[in-house]
Write a protein that holds these residues in place. Sequence first.
Motif, mmCIF file in Angstrom:
data_model
loop_
_atom_site.group_PDB
_atom_site.id
_atom_site.type_symbol
_atom_site.label_atom_id
_atom_site.label_comp_id
_atom_site.label_asym_id
_atom_site.label_seq_id
_atom_site.Cartn_x
_atom_site.Cartn_y
_atom_site.Cartn_z
ATOM 1 N N ARG A 1 0.826 -1.202 0.000
ATOM 2 C CA ARG A 1 0.000 0.000 0.000
ATOM 3 C C ARG A 1 0.863 1.255 0.000
ATOM 4 O O ARG A 1 1.841 1.347 0.726
ATOM 5 C CB ARG A 1 -0.932 -0.002 1.218
ATOM 6 C CG ARG A 1 -1.851 -1.210 1.226
ATOM 7 C CD ARG A 1 -2.719 -1.237 2.458
ATOM 8 N NE ARG A 1 -3.590 -0.061 2.537
ATOM 9 C CZ ARG A 1 -3.619 0.770 3.562
ATOM 10 N NH1 ARG A 1 -2.816 0.582 4.593
ATOM 11 N NH2 ARG A 1 -4.436 1.797 3.561
ATOM 12 N N GLU B 1 -10.332 -4.776 -2.763
ATOM 13 C CA GLU B 1 -10.713 -4.902 -4.170
ATOM 14 C C GLU B 1 -9.497 -4.943 -5.081
ATOM 15 O O GLU B 1 -9.445 -5.707 -6.037
ATOM 16 C CB GLU B 1 -11.627 -3.736 -4.573
ATOM 17 C CG GLU B 1 -13.076 -4.172 -4.669
ATOM 18 C CD GLU B 1 -14.017 -3.006 -4.869
ATOM 19 O OE1 GLU B 1 -13.728 -2.138 -5.727
ATOM 20 O OE2 GLU B 1 -15.043 -2.960 -4.149
ATOM 21 N N ASN B 2 -8.498 -4.105 -4.774
ATOM 22 C CA ASN B 2 -7.260 -4.105 -5.571
ATOM 23 C C ASN B 2 -6.591 -5.471 -5.525
ATOM 24 O O ASN B 2 -6.123 -5.980 -6.540
ATOM 25 C CB ASN B 2 -6.264 -3.063 -5.031
ATOM 26 C CG ASN B 2 -6.720 -1.652 -5.334
ATOM 27 O OD1 ASN B 2 -7.583 -1.449 -6.201
ATOM 28 N ND2 ASN B 2 -6.183 -0.679 -4.625
ATOM 29 N N ASN C 1 -8.914 -0.131 3.680
ATOM 30 C CA ASN C 1 -10.349 -0.032 3.406
ATOM 31 C C ASN C 1 -10.743 -1.013 2.306
ATOM 32 O O ASN C 1 -9.921 -1.806 1.848
ATOM 33 C CB ASN C 1 -10.728 1.405 3.034
ATOM 34 C CG ASN C 1 -9.975 1.876 1.796
ATOM 35 O OD1 ASN C 1 -9.430 1.076 1.037
ATOM 36 N ND2 ASN C 1 -9.925 3.179 1.605
ATOM 37 N N GLU C 2 -12.014 -0.932 1.882
ATOM 38 C CA GLU C 2 -12.507 -1.911 0.905
ATOM 39 C C GLU C 2 -11.782 -1.816 -0.429
ATOM 40 O O GLU C 2 -11.615 -2.817 -1.120
ATOM 41 C CB GLU C 2 -14.020 -1.730 0.713
ATOM 42 C CG GLU C 2 -14.787 -2.471 1.776
ATOM 43 C CD GLU C 2 -16.283 -2.225 1.737
ATOM 44 O OE1 GLU C 2 -16.759 -1.616 0.761
ATOM 45 O OE2 GLU C 2 -16.964 -2.644 2.691
ATOM 46 N N ASP C 3 -11.334 -0.602 -0.785
ATOM 47 C CA ASP C 3 -10.608 -0.449 -2.054
ATOM 48 C C ASP C 3 -9.350 -1.302 -2.085
ATOM 49 O O ASP C 3 -8.997 -1.879 -3.113
ATOM 50 C CB ASP C 3 -10.235 1.023 -2.286
ATOM 51 C CG ASP C 3 -11.478 1.872 -2.512
ATOM 52 O OD1 ASP C 3 -12.536 1.272 -2.779
ATOM 53 O OD2 ASP C 3 -11.388 3.110 -2.415
ATOM 54 N N ASP C 4 -8.670 -1.366 -0.940
ATOM 55 C CA ASP C 4 -7.441 -2.160 -0.888
ATOM 56 C C ASP C 4 -7.741 -3.634 -1.158
ATOM 57 O O ASP C 4 -7.024 -4.309 -1.893
ATOM 58 C CB ASP C 4 -6.784 -2.032 0.498
ATOM 59 C CG ASP C 4 -6.261 -0.617 0.735
ATOM 60 O OD1 ASP C 4 -5.533 -0.107 -0.135
ATOM 61 O OD2 ASP C 4 -6.603 -0.034 1.774
#
Length: 345
Positions: free
Chosen positions: A96, A109-110, A104-107
């Motif tokens: 990161r 998802e990535n 968070n959720e984006d991480d």
Amino acid sequence: MENHKIAVGLDIGTTKIVAMIGRENEYGKLEVLGIGKAKSLGVKRGVVNNITQTIQSIQQAIDEAQSVSGQKIENVVVGIAGQHIRSLHHSDYITREKSDEVINEDDIENLVSQVHKLGMLPGEEIIHVLPQEFKVDSQPDIKEPIGMYGGRLEANFHVVVGQIASIRNIGRCVKSAGLNLSDITLEPLASASAVLSQEEKEAGVALIDIGGGTTDLAIFKDGIIRHTAVIPFGGNVITEDIKEGCSIIEKQAELLKIKFGSAWPGENKETEIVSIPGLRGREPKEITLKNLSKIIHARVQEIIEHVYLEIKNYGHETQKGKLIAGIVLTGGGAQLKHLRQLVEY
């Protein structure tokens, strides 16, 4: 009535195609509004092999569900099984950039979308990427990393893979039946959501779904899916064997199986006989129930052995992999008399 709360599941099975309409009620539970069924003629072992017939069956099931519920169906979620499904384990990580902010959720998802780019065998594509445990920096066994600080986010994944052509064929059938395919989900996962409790998934459980063309397996432990498999045998091979073994037509074999069939040959006496009318004035056939259950027993045992091999491969004998909740049986093939005793045995 608000339509955004409506959900439709379409199960394209080997023996039947079922459409089910549900709506979320005020308690957040799903209430079934209508069910439609049609005989499935274009599917073998969970794979579409006749597009035209499958489209007709889908339309028939959808029409019935629509008329029962009074709802118009546009979008459907389709369950996928079939002998082409396989699963694998994979671990991956991301570093990161903003390690001073919480995960968070984006991480996540990535990380998941990175796994989606995995190279598969030619003609295969990824259906599901299911995270199992996460590792943040070097702290292992994290179930929920959201809200934690860390620079490196790592996870083990259960990846479900299927054949592109088979998935496309299903998509084509759904489209040609005048519907939108909003999502595809793996059959054993759908069955698991329907019949397993959270406690069972925590304790460790193997779900065996015996369908017409395939037997699906899903194993859960610590609340996480650990193993999935699709075994290309189901209730139909039992019917096939009765048909061959007793020299009768398929319709009669299916009826015999349902009415008199048993997975345990010990209980039938030699004297129990069932008579089957001959074709067009021919002599009737006499079949002993003992023979019938011997035929069924041999086939069912084969299916169970396949399943047991998969459970063994998952590692149920290890201390960590113990299935405390044991086995849950579901599916049409699970209605066979004395199947439970045989599986326990």
